[in-house]
Design a protein around this motif. Structure first.
Motif, PDB file in Angstrom:
ATOM      1  N   UNK A 148      -3.099  19.444 -29.893  1.00  0.00           N
ATOM      2  CA  UNK A 148      -2.430  18.478 -29.012  1.00  0.00           C
ATOM      3  C   UNK A 148      -2.776  17.072 -29.513  1.00  0.00           C
ATOM      4  N   UNK A 149      -1.752  16.357 -29.971  1.00  0.00           N
ATOM      5  CA  UNK A 149      -1.958  14.991 -30.460  1.00  0.00           C
ATOM      6  C   UNK A 149      -1.703  14.006 -29.325  1.00  0.00           C
ATOM      7  N   UNK A 150      -2.531  12.996 -29.274  1.00  0.00           N
ATOM      8  CA  UNK A 150      -2.475  12.068 -28.129  1.00  0.00           C
ATOM      9  C   UNK A 150      -2.386  10.618 -28.599  1.00  0.00           C
ATOM     10  N   UNK A 151      -1.431   9.878 -28.028  1.00  0.00           N
ATOM     11  CA  UNK A 151      -1.320   8.437 -28.299  1.00  0.00           C
ATOM     12  C   UNK A 151      -1.696   7.683 -27.020  1.00  0.00           C
ATOM     13  N   UNK A 152      -2.462   6.646 -27.150  1.00  0.00           N
ATOM     14  CA  UNK A 152      -2.843   5.877 -25.960  1.00  0.00           C
ATOM     15  C   UNK A 152      -1.856   4.747 -25.694  1.00  0.00           C
ATOM     16  N   UNK A 153      -1.818   4.333 -24.456  1.00  0.00           N
ATOM     17  CA  UNK A 153      -0.898   3.258 -24.061  1.00  0.00           C
ATOM     18  C   UNK A 153      -1.395   1.893 -24.554  1.00  0.00           C
ATOM     19  N   UNK A 154      -0.492   1.081 -25.067  1.00  0.00           N
ATOM     20  CA  UNK A 154      -0.858  -0.292 -25.458  1.00  0.00           C
ATOM     21  C   UNK A 154      -1.458  -1.042 -24.275  1.00  0.00           C
ATOM     22  N   UNK A 155      -0.837  -0.805 -23.144  1.00  0.00           N
ATOM     23  CA  UNK A 155      -1.242  -1.466 -21.931  1.00  0.00           C
ATOM     24  C   UNK A 155      -2.680  -1.156 -21.531  1.00  0.00           C
ATOM     25  N   UNK A 156      -3.007   0.098 -21.691  1.00  0.00           N
ATOM     26  CA  UNK A 156      -4.371   0.539 -21.375  1.00  0.00           C
ATOM     27  C   UNK A 156      -5.366  -0.194 -22.279  1.00  0.00           C
ATOM     28  N   UNK A 157      -5.012  -0.277 -23.563  1.00  0.00           N
ATOM     29  CA  UNK A 157      -5.911  -0.933 -24.510  1.00  0.00           C
ATOM     30  C   UNK A 157      -6.026  -2.417 -24.201  1.00  0.00           C
ATOM     31  N   UNK A 158      -4.858  -3.071 -24.055  1.00  0.00           N
ATOM     32  CA  UNK A 158      -4.917  -4.528 -23.903  1.00  0.00           C
ATOM     33  C   UNK A 158      -5.627  -4.928 -22.616  1.00  0.00           C
ATOM     34  N   UNK A 159      -5.426  -4.127 -21.552  1.00  0.00           N
ATOM     35  CA  UNK A 159      -6.048  -4.561 -20.300  1.00  0.00           C
ATOM     36  C   UNK A 159      -7.564  -4.339 -20.302  1.00  0.00           C
ATOM     37  N   UNK A 160      -8.058  -3.586 -21.264  1.00  0.00           N
ATOM     38  CA  UNK A 160      -9.511  -3.376 -21.297  1.00  0.00           C
ATOM     39  C   UNK A 160     -10.257  -4.261 -22.298  1.00  0.00           C
ATOM     40  N   UNK A 161      -9.506  -4.969 -23.129  1.00  0.00           N
ATOM     41  CA  UNK A 161     -10.163  -5.796 -24.153  1.00  0.00           C
ATOM     42  C   UNK A 161     -11.030  -6.892 -23.528  1.00  0.00           C
ATOM     43  N   UNK A 162     -10.640  -7.333 -22.342  1.00  0.00           N
ATOM     44  CA  UNK A 162     -11.382  -8.444 -21.724  1.00  0.00           C
ATOM     45  C   UNK A 162     -12.866  -8.170 -21.546  1.00  0.00           C
ATOM     46  N   UNK A 163     -13.220  -6.876 -21.392  1.00  0.00           N
ATOM     47  CA  UNK A 163     -14.653  -6.593 -21.223  1.00  0.00           C
ATOM     48  C   UNK A 163     -15.444  -6.921 -22.486  1.00  0.00           C
TER      49      UNK A 163
END
Ligand code: ARG
Length: 565
Positions: free
Chosen positions: A82-97
Motif C-alpha cells: 500500500x503506497x501512501x502520499x501525504x497531503x500538502x496541507x498537512x505538511x504545510x500546516x505543521x511546518x510552523x512548529x
C-alpha cells in the motif's frame, strides 16, 4: 512529529476493524518517489496467515482506512504493497512548529528511562589513542541524543586507573620528581621510559612490585603519588575533551579503582551462587558452550578487567538504578561484554528488562588500510591531531573569503573539530574508518563542511531578506513537498537513531536534507526580483526551518555551526 507512528496506527485501526492481525504494523519511507511518501509492506504476511490473496486484501484494507487529515492518496501496488502520499496541507500546516519551538516538534518521552552511558574510558598510564577518540565522540553524541529525547543520562568515564602497572609508574614518578626530561607532559614516553627502567634495573623492578602491595594496602605515600599521577593524566584527557567540546566532567569519572574494595565481596557472592569453578588455581565462571569461561581471579590472587566490569555492572543496576546500560567500546571487546552480560544475568545482577548494550565501533585506519599510526609508527597524540584539523580547516576556508584573524580562528575550530567528529559519526559505527584529511575537509560529499556550509548559506539568505518571517508555507511543487516532509521526519529519525544507538542515522538524514535543500534552492529562487510575496515568504520559511533542523541535529552530534563560512 511522529509521522510513521501515526500512519501505523491509522493502518492498524483499519486492520483491526476488519478483524485482521494488527499488532506489528510497520510503515517505511518509500524507496522511490513513484511509490509515494510511505509504504506499507506487511500485507503479504497477513494475507498468508489468512490464506487469501494479498492484493485483494490490501484493497480491502486500503478502502477501509479512515483519515481526512494526513493522507492525500493511496494505491495498491505490486504483490500487495500500500503506497501512501501525504497531503500538502498537512505538511504545510505543521511546518510552523519548526520555527519557534526549541524542541522543533520533538516530544519528550513520557517514560523517562535512566541510561548509564560508559564512554571515553581511557587508560591513565598512557596517552589517549584514536580508539578513545571514537568512543568519546560516539558516546557524547549518544548522550546528547538520549537526553534530548527525555532520558536521564548518567555518564560514566570508566578510566583504567588501577592495576600492577601503577606500581611501576609511581616508582618512576618518584624517582624523577625533580628532573624535567621525564616530565609527565608526554605520557607515552613516560610510560616507555618507566618500562625500560623496569626491565633493566632489578632494584627499580622490586620497588615497583612493593608499590603494588602498598597501593593495595592503601599506604598513604603510595596513594599520594598515585593520585598525583592520575590527576596529571586526567588533565591531558580534559584538554582533549575541552578541544572536542565534549560533555565529560570530573564528576563523571568512576574509574576501575572505585570498585576495588567490592571485588572480594563480588567473588564471595558469585561463590554463594555456586557460579565459581576453580581451575588451576584460578576462579572462573563457566558460561554456555559458545563463550569461553571468564576468569575472575587469577591464581596469584589478582583480579582482572572482567572482575571490575562485573562489579561496575552491579553498581550500575543496583545503585544507579539504570534500565539501559551502554558501553561505547571497541568492537574487538565484543566477546568480553557478552561474557560480562551473561555472568550478570546468571547472577541476577540485572533485572530481566534491563537493556545491556555493547555499542561497538571499528578501528581507525590510514589511507592505505593499515591501523592509524604516527609517522614514526607510534600512537598519534590526539591533541596534535585536533590541532592539525583546525590548522587544515583554516587553510581551506581562508581561500574562499576575507576573514579577520579572530573570525578565522573561530571558524577554523568549528570546521576542523566538526570535520573530525562528523567523519566518525557519518559512518556506520561498526565499520572500520579511514582517516583521510582531504575527504573529511571537503566541501562536497557527506562531510561536516557540506552541512555547515549549507547552514551558513541559508543564514546569509535570511540576513539579506532582513524582514519578519510571517506567513504560511505554500507547497507549490514536488520538491517543496519533499522538503517539507523531510523536515517533519526529524523526530522519526532521532527515535530510530536512539533505538539502534546509531548516530549515522542522523548524519545520513542531514546529508539527504541538505542535498534536497540545495536542489530546492536551485529550482525555486527565493530573493530574485519578481517572485510573488507569499511565495517568497513560503520559501523563506522552508529555508529557516531547514536551518533550524541542521543546527539542532548537528548540536546533538556535538558539532557547532558558523553563521558565515
Ligand atoms: N579502558 C578500556 C580501554 O581502553 C575501555 C573501557 C570500556 N568500559 C568498560 N566498562 N569496560 O580499552
Amino acid at each position: 512529529m511522529k509521522i510513521k507512528n501515526r500512519l501505523e496506527s491509522i493502518i492498524a485501526q483499519s486492520l483491526h476493524s476488519l478483524s485482521l492481525p494488527n499488532d506489528k504494523v510497520i510503515v517505511s519511507e518509500a524507496s522511490k518517489i513513484e511509490f509515494g511518501d510511505y509504504q506499507f509492506n506487511g500485507m503479504m504476511a497477513i494475507a498468508k496467515k489468512m490464506k487469501t490473496n494479498p492484493r485483494e486484501l490490501a484493497l480491502l484494507v486500503m478502502n477501509n482506512i479512515k483519515d481526512d487529515e494526513m493522507i492525500a492518496k493511496m494505491e495498491v501496488a505490486g504483490a500487495g504493497f500500500i503506497n501512501i502520499w501525504l497531503k500538502d496541507n498537512f505538511l504545510s500546516s505543521n511546518i510552523n512548529i519548526l520555527l519557534n519551538d526549541d524542541r522543533l516538534g520533538v516530544a519528550k518521552s513520557l517514560k523517562t528511562q535512566r541510561v548509564v552511558l560508559d564512554y571515553s574510558s581511557p587508560n591513565m598510564g598512557k596517552q589517549m589513542h584514536v580508539g578513545h577518540l571514537r568512543s568519546t565522540i560516539i558516546g557524547d553524541a549518544l548522550g546528547n541524543l538520549f537526553e534530548f529525547l527525555g532520558d536521564e543520562v548518567i555518564r560514566q568515564n570508566h578510566i583504567g586507573d588501577w592495576g600492577t602497572q601503577f606500581g611501576m609508574l609511581i616508582a618512576y614518578l618518584e624517582e624523577n620528581k625533580t628532573s624535567s626530561n621525564s616530565s609527565l607532559s608526554d605520557l607515552e614516553s613516560f610510560y616507555q621510559n618507566a618500562k625500560k627502567r623496569f626491565a633493566e634495573d632489578e632494584a627499580f623492578a622490586n620497588k615497583s612490585r612493593e608499590n603494588v602491595v602498598k597501593l593495595q594496602a592503601k599506604e598513604e605515600h603510595a596513594l599520594k603519588l598515585w593520585d598525583e599521577f592520575i590527576d596529571t593524566s586526567l588533565h591531558h584527557c580534559e584538554y582533549v575533551y575541552d578541544k572536542l567540546g565534549v560533555n565529560l566532567k570530573r564528576e563523571d569519572i568512576r574509574g576501575e579503582s572505585f570498585y576495588n574494595d567490592d571485588l572480594p565481596v563480588l567473588l564471595e557472592d558469585l561463590d554463594k551462587l555456586n557460579l565459581l569453578t576453580q581451575s588451576q588455581g584460578a576462579s572462573c565462571v563457566f558460561l554456555n558452550e559458545n563463550l569461553p569461561p571468564v576468569i575472575v581471579k587469577k591464581s596469584d590472587g589478582a583480579y582482572l578487567y572482567a572482575t571490575t566490569d562485573l562489579s561496575a555492572l552491579r553498581y550500575r543496576t543496583k545503585q544507579l538504578n539504570a534500565s539501559r546500560i551502554c558501553y561505547v567500546a571497541d568492537s574487538r571487546q565484543a566477546e568480553h561484554f557478552k561474557q560480562i552480560f551473561e555472568v550478570a544475568q546468571k547472577a541476577s545482577f540485572v533485572e530481566e528488562q534491563t537493556r545491556l548494550e555493547h555499542i561497538g565501533f571499528g578501528m581507525v585506519m590510514d589511507k592505505s588500510g593499515k591501523p592509524f599510526k604516527s609517522r614514526d609508527g607510534g600512537t598519534v597524540k590526539l591533541i596534535d591531531l585536533l590541532d592539525e584539523a583546525i590548522l587544515r580547516a583554516g587553510e581551506s576556508i581562508k581561500k574562499r573569503d576575507e576573514y579577520s584573524e579572530v573570525e578565522l580562528q573561530n571558524i577554523a575550530s568549528i570546521v576542523g573539530i566538526g570535520a573530525v567528529k562528523y567523519a566518525d559519526l557519518s559512518l556506520h559505527r561498526e565499520s572500520n574508518y579511514m582517516f583521510d584529511w582531504n575527504k573529511m575537509l571537503s566541501f562536497e560529499g557527506n562531510t561536516a563542511l557540506y552541512i555547515q556550509y549549507a547552514y551558513a548559506r541559508i543564514n546569509s539568505i535570511l540576513e539579506r531578506f532582513d524582514g519578519k518571517l510571517d506567513g504560511n508555507v505554500l507547497i507549490g511543487d514536488e520538491l517543496e513537498h519533499r522538503l517539507a516532509l523531510m523536515l517533519l521526519r526529524f523526530e522519526d529519525v532521532l527515535l530510530k537513531a536512539s533505538l539502534e544507538a546509531m548516530p549515522h542515522v542522523i548524519s545520513s538524514y542531514l546529508y539527504d536534507l541538505v542535498t534536497l535543500f540545495m536542489k530546492f534552492y536551485e529550482n525555486n529562487p527565493i530573493l530574485k526580483d519578481g517572485i510573488q510575496k507569499d511565495v517568497k515568504m513560503s520559501r523563506l520559511i522552508l529555508s529557516f526551518a531547514t536551518a533550524n533542523i541542521i543546527k539542532k541535529a548537528l548540536k546533538i552530534l556535538g558539532i557547532k555551526v558558523a553563521n558565515k563560512i
